[in-house]
Motif scaffolding. Sequence first.
Motif, PDB file in Angstrom:
ATOM      1  N   VAL A 168      15.010  -9.048 -11.283  1.00 56.89           N
ATOM      2  CA  VAL A 168      13.858  -8.282 -11.762  1.00 56.89           C
ATOM      3  C   VAL A 168      13.951  -8.095 -13.284  1.00 56.89           C
ATOM      4  O   VAL A 168      12.981  -8.308 -14.016  1.00 56.89           O
ATOM      5  N   ILE A 193      11.041  -3.225 -15.808  1.00 56.98           N
ATOM      6  CA  ILE A 193      10.679  -3.298 -14.391  1.00 56.98           C
ATOM      7  C   ILE A 193       9.159  -3.193 -14.243  1.00 56.98           C
ATOM      8  O   ILE A 193       8.542  -3.911 -13.462  1.00 56.98           O
ATOM      9  N   TRP A 211       8.397  -1.120  -3.721  1.00 53.58           N
ATOM     10  CA  TRP A 211       8.403  -0.417  -4.993  1.00 53.58           C
ATOM     11  C   TRP A 211       7.270   0.603  -4.976  1.00 53.58           C
ATOM     12  O   TRP A 211       6.151   0.273  -4.553  1.00 53.58           O
TER      13      TRP A 211
END
Length: 497
Positions: free
Chosen positions: A164, A72, A120
């Motif tokens: 992702v 990620i 995020w």
Amino acid sequence: MGIGELWSQLGSILASIMFVYAMYEQFFPLHLRRNFLTYTTKFSTLFYPYIQITFHELSGEKLKHNETYKIIQTYLSSNSTKGATKLKAEVIKDSQTPLVLSMDDNQEIVDEFNGIKVWWSANHTTSKSQSFSYYPVSDEKRFLTLTFHKRNRDVITTSYIQHVLEEGKAITTKNRQLKLHTNNPSDDWWGSRISKWSHTIFEHPARFETLAMEPEKKEEIINDLVKFKRGKEYYAKIGKAWKRGYLLFGPPGTGKSTMISAIANFMNYDVYDLELTTIKDNNELKRLLIDTSSKSIIVIEDIDCSLDLTGQRKEKTEKDENDEKMDPIKKAEKEEEKKSKVTLSGLLNFIDGIWSACGAERIIIFTTNFVDKLDPALIRRGRMDKHIEMSYCGYQAFKVLARNYLDVEFHDELFPVIEKLLGEINMTPADVAENLMPKSITEDFESCLKNLIQSLEIEKKKVQDEAEKDKQEMSKEKEKVKTKEKSEQVKENGFTH
Ligand SMILES: Nc1ncnc2c1ncn2[C@@H]1O[C@H](COP(=O)(O)OP(=O)(O)OP(=O)(O)O)[C@@H](O)[C@H]1O
Ligand SMILES: [Mg+2]
């Protein structure tokens, strides 16, 4: 301040209220406190429209590095440089881009997926526990938080996270430095501490653009590779292990090894150069295979010289003939190889046995100078799916070399001469390349092209002389036969005409 951060601050305010409340807990009866807690939690989840998912850097009891966190982070590093104002620089091992920028702590970036916005943020907590442990535990715990609206729960938890992870993996693979692995002799595999393979950085400059061969053939190979790379679902659907075998055959110097490097660069795969001579038996071969990674090319060069696989169904005379043609180094290697007990069936199992399906996305390449001498079982379709002949240099292949070595696309006078000569004479791309290479820094391209013409003419003359010699010998032979026949006739009939 981003939305995710705002809500987490509201959460902290609520927690503070609850703390104050706890301080005074002795003044409230237990049932009242319970009711208060239940209702405040319900209240906050009712009005808090966002969901948060955290991905921790360390996971498990021994706090090992979490692979998902890294993937990620890689995905975000390609976005964070645009969105975040505070960046962190890290040096990454085995990467083509050693300095990677990612968002710093308490930074937040926005990402969009199918029109849905997500946030995020990079966070950390510092634990105050000082407990003694055999496993050194970092006091700082890092994690990434993904915040999104409740109504997008399904899309985010299924498709977005998958997207992702896939993107992150693809970026990691793309940035990864390719490796060339070679197998260590099994005597050196000390328990499991010494690796079965050693590796070095693979930096061969060969590309399909610089590979000299007929354009249609090159196109066909590229298409085949692209189809293979995108074939994950297809292979799963037809119930076949995701692997493909190529057999490259042709005379020395026609570009078989160069082609392997071009394939590795094109596919972004590591290369495992398997030296069969140092493998004692089939079991070792199997262990080596298990120790290879996905997205790799397993290469066995000069399979005709490797072990006695070719000799099993071959007559002695043919074998001797091949041995004579073989260059001395290969011959010596062959002698050495006879010590190995790897058998044809061991190799066949290596290619398509049940354990060859462990790990996916692998290409197996064999090269040989003598395709006709190989055991048909070894190269049948399905094992070696594609047979590629690397041949003598044709005109189209020459044009690629002229572009590579001399930066020249065409020459009115000299190119047609070379085209005609290459049609008449067999010259390998390696020899053509050698002739085209300028011998000094002052030598111009015309002079290099003329060098090639001269070599081709010398070769042509040699071939013509040999043909002439053969012709003469043939007629001498015929003459001899005739004379012999005549003298036998004389003996039989007792007279001459
Ligand atoms: N098709 C080609 N395209 C570009 N360069 C080539 C080609 N063929 C040969 N060369 C050049 O010749 C050299 C030798 O080629 P390469 O080692 O690939 O031949 P090979 O077919 O593997 O030979 P061998 O059978 O002896 O292993 C290469 O380093 C490369 O520079
Ligand atoms: Mg080679």
